[in-house]
Design a protein around this motif. Structure first.
Motif, short mmCIF file in Angstrom:
data_model
loop_
_atom_site.label_atom_id
_atom_site.label_comp_id
_atom_site.label_asym_id
_atom_site.label_seq_id
_atom_site.Cartn_x
_atom_site.Cartn_y
_atom_site.Cartn_z
N ILE A 21 49.35 -36.99 114.71
CA ILE A 21 50.49 -38.28 114.39
C ILE A 21 51.12 -37.48 113.12
N PHE A 22 50.45 -36.16 112.73
CA PHE A 22 51.61 -35.60 111.99
C PHE A 22 51.98 -33.75 111.81
N PRO A 23 52.70 -34.05 113.04
CA PRO A 23 52.84 -32.57 113.41
C PRO A 23 54.16 -32.21 113.05
N PHE A 24 54.28 -32.03 111.01
CA PHE A 24 55.66 -31.13 111.53
C PHE A 24 54.94 -30.24 110.11
N PHE A 25 54.70 -28.93 110.79
CA PHE A 25 54.25 -27.21 110.67
C PHE A 25 55.75 -27.20 109.75
N GLY A 26 54.60 -26.78 108.38
CA GLY A 26 56.30 -26.45 106.91
C GLY A 26 56.09 -27.32 106.37
N PRO A 27 56.67 -29.05 106.11
CA PRO A 27 56.59 -30.06 105.86
C PRO A 27 55.47 -30.09 105.06
N ILE A 28 54.73 -30.64 105.92
CA ILE A 28 52.81 -30.57 105.73
C ILE A 28 52.29 -30.01 105.18
N ASN A 29 52.20 -28.49 104.72
CA ASN A 29 52.20 -27.69 104.01
C ASN A 29 52.35 -28.08 102.78
N SER A 30 53.43 -27.52 102.34
CA SER A 30 54.37 -28.66 101.06
C SER A 30 53.32 -29.66 100.62
N THR A 31 53.74 -30.45 101.88
CA THR A 31 52.80 -32.23 100.94
C THR A 31 51.06 -32.08 100.30
N VAL A 32 50.59 -31.20 101.02
CA VAL A 32 49.63 -30.87 101.22
C VAL A 32 49.27 -30.47 99.65
N GLY A 33 49.85 -29.26 99.41
CA GLY A 33 49.61 -28.09 98.46
C GLY A 33 50.05 -28.59 97.17
N SER A 34 51.25 -30.01 96.85
CA SER A 34 51.93 -30.32 96.24
C SER A 34 50.53 -31.99 95.61
N LEU A 35 50.42 -32.04 96.53
CA LEU A 35 49.14 -33.27 96.31
C LEU A 35 47.93 -32.89 95.31
N LEU A 36 47.02 -32.11 96.44
CA LEU A 36 46.21 -31.62 96.78
C LEU A 36 45.58 -30.54 96.54
N VAL A 37 46.69 -29.24 96.95
CA VAL A 37 45.92 -27.93 96.43
C VAL A 37 45.93 -27.69 94.71
N SER A 38 46.67 -28.69 94.44
CA SER A 38 47.22 -28.28 92.92
C SER A 38 46.10 -29.12 92.35
N PHE A 39 45.52 -29.79 92.65
CA PHE A 39 44.14 -29.99 92.13
C PHE A 39 43.51 -29.64 92.17
N THR A 40 42.56 -29.61 93.62
CA THR A 40 41.81 -28.70 94.00
C THR A 40 41.43 -27.29 93.31
N VAL A 41 42.30 -26.49 93.70
CA VAL A 41 41.96 -25.54 93.39
C VAL A 41 43.15 -24.62 91.95
N TYR A 42 43.27 -25.55 91.56
CA TYR A 42 43.86 -24.82 90.12
C TYR A 42 44.10 -25.97 89.29
N ILE A 43 44.03 -26.67 89.00
CA ILE A 43 43.91 -27.88 87.87
C ILE A 43 42.55 -28.06 87.63
N ILE A 44 41.90 -28.74 88.44
CA ILE A 44 39.95 -28.97 88.32
C ILE A 44 39.20 -27.72 88.01
N PRO A 45 39.35 -26.15 88.73
CA PRO A 45 39.06 -24.87 87.88
C PRO A 45 39.19 -25.20 86.90
N ASN B 127 60.54 -34.91 101.84
CA ASN B 127 60.88 -34.09 102.91
C ASN B 127 60.32 -34.11 103.63
N PHE B 128 58.70 -34.82 103.20
CA PHE B 128 57.97 -35.08 104.59
C PHE B 128 58.51 -36.66 104.99
N VAL B 129 58.90 -37.64 104.53
CA VAL B 129 59.35 -38.31 105.01
C VAL B 129 60.78 -38.41 105.62
N HIS B 130 61.73 -37.71 105.31
CA HIS B 130 62.54 -36.71 106.30
C HIS B 130 61.95 -36.81 107.73
#
Length: 484
Positions: free
Chosen positions: A381-405, A462-465
């Motif tokens: 569905i989402f083959p956007f290699f590069g843009p999807i990294n940033s989206t996951v980084g901002s919405l998920l990684v930011s909490f999972t491995v930085y804020i929550i710990p 960027n992802f929507v674009h």
């Protein structure tokens, strides 16, 4: 005396006892098989953990870092790598402290983890309660799900630039089936040889990008206009946040160690090594191709498939030899990185359906297969290699491995008694407990505002674009028009 021994228990000692028991009363043939298994299959040393961290930390994202440099500019790209590399090492250290604290407390209560892999959400549950467990479970599983998706997308993208006879979607089908074989790897104990090979392949790829770009030279009329706007700037920054936020599997790697209390500085050492790969490769590719990378998120898309043009014949032959074997290396690297991202999800699913403690490898492998299906589907569905990294980084990684710990660490040791009885004392190098809290507050505030706030806004725009430009289920994302 017995109570004193319970109080001074060290997390992980039971594994040493288990290994000693397993070695008693075995025949010479059996002992030889066991020795061979230990060499290639059953890892748990400090070196195994370092190989796992280093090979897992950057992996396929290495190929998108030049893209991030084109969005950020050379100076910001270098500074963000150093900054987020240090911040990622710090929160990995916090996770390791919380793991040792949790496991030590449980082992004082005579809890046996011999047939159970401890995971991050269980650490949060044991130290802070079910609400923290649920939050950690949601963010960690969602991140690992999309992390596995990214690895699968990267596999298809990478192999396409080696063999474009098939489109990227078809390669995604193929690699989805191939990567499903990771269900047969029981745990991170068994990634010893794969971690070693993964690091060799990542190192090779990084230096290939560096050398090939320098030999290729700058393209005619190259421009380095980054940063060209806030959306691109924060999108590039969150991709680097994602790059050095690969420690969502820290707890599983620690649990695979014979003495997990030795993990404290391993991630920092791994990060230092990874920076020797990411800084030269990203800088060299961006120097050579400049703004062309803005429309090519995978660095392989811009490197020629022929010889080193005007170089000596010997170098041309070496280059052709490299490309001959590069597709095999890409496949092996994809298998390893997908396994690293997906194995914790296998554990969660096993616990959910009640087969985690089953000794049958075949039953566990069969039970794990449903985990691969949604990953496969989302990658298509989402083959956007590069843009999807940033989206996951901002919405998920930011909490999972930085804020929550960082928040979990502050709350766990908020009371004076908790700090006094802590298994791991606050490091003096940061100013003891006061400096530790100041550092944690800074991490939470920075990542929430810059990573999640500005980064989330920019990456979603960027992802929507990308969706508007290429559509969902894109057959061949960012392929030359005549190939689509």
């Amino acid at each position: 005396m017995a109570s004193e021994k319970v109080e001074t228990v060290v997390a992980g000692n039971y594994v040493e006892m288990e290994r000693e028991e397993d070695g008693e009363g075995k025949s010479t043939t059996s002992a030889a098989k066991t020795s061979l298994s230990k060499i290639f299959w059953n890892g748990g040393s400090v070196y195994d953990a370092w190989f796992s961290c280093a090979s897992n930390q950057v992996a396929q994202v290495l190929l998108t870092l030049p893209y991030s440099f084109s969005q950020l500019g050379m100076v910001s790209g270098i500074l963000f790598q150093l900054f987020y590399g240090l911040m990622g090492s710090w929160t990995a250290y916090l996770i390791s402290v919380l793991y040792v604290e949790y496991r030590t407390r449980k082992e004082r209560e005579k809890v046996d983890f011999r047939n159970h892999v401890i995971q991050w959400f269980e650490v949060l549950d044991g130290l802070l309660g079910k609400h923290w467990r649920n939050i950690g479970l949601f963010f960690n599983c969602t991140f690992l799900l999309f992390g596995s998706v990214i690895q699968l997308i990267a596999c298809a993208s990478n192999i396409y630039y080696i063999n474009d006879n098939l489109d990227k979607r078809t390669w995604t089908y193929i690699f989805g089936a191939c990567c499903a074989t990771t269900v047969f790897i029981p745990s991170f104990h068994n990634y010893r040889i794969w971690s070693f090979l993964g690091l060799i392949m990542t190192s090779y790829t990084a230096w290939y990008l560096t050398i090939a770009s320098l030999i290729h030279g700058q393209v005619e009329g190259v421009k380095h206009s980054g940063p060209a706007g806030l959306v691109l700037y924060f999108t590039g920054a969150t991709n680097i946040l994602y790059t050095f936020g690969g420690h969502a599997v820290t707890v599983e790697i620690m649990h695979a160690m014979w003495k997990p209390q030795k993990f404290k500085l391993i991630y920092l050492m791994a990060t230092i090594y990874v920076l020797t790969l990411t800084l030269p490769s990203a800088s060299a590719v961006y120097w050579a191709f400049g703004d062309l990378l803005l429309n090519r998120s995978n660095a392989l898309a811009l490197l020629p498939r022929t010889g080193f043009r005007d170089t000596a014949v010997v170098l041309m032959l070496i280059h052709q030899d490299v490309f001959h074997y590069f597709n095999k290396i890409i496949f092996l690297l994809c298998f390893i990185t997908f396994g690293f991202a997906c194995t914790p999800l296998y554990f969660v699913w096993e616990k959910f359906i009640g087969v985690h403690k089953t000794k049958s490898l075949f039953k566990r492998a069969l039970a794990r297969l449903p985990v691969v299906i949604p990953i496969w589907f989302l990658a298509i569905i989402f083959p956007f290699f590069g843009p999807i990294n940033s989206t996951v980084g901002s919405l998920l990684v930011s909490f999972t491995v930085y804020i929550i710990p960082a928040m979990a660490h502050m709350i766990t040791f908020a009371s004076a008694s908790a700090r006094e009885n802590a298994v791991e004392r606050a490091p003096k190098i940061v100013g003891g407990w006061t400096g530790l809290y100041v550092t944690n507050i800074f991490v939470v505030a920075w990542v929430f505002i810059v990573g999640f706030g500005f980064g989330g806004w920019a990456s979603m725009v960027n992802f929507v674009h990308q969706i508007n430009s290429f559509g969902l289920f894109a057959k061949c994302y960012q392929c030359p028009k005549h190939k689509v």
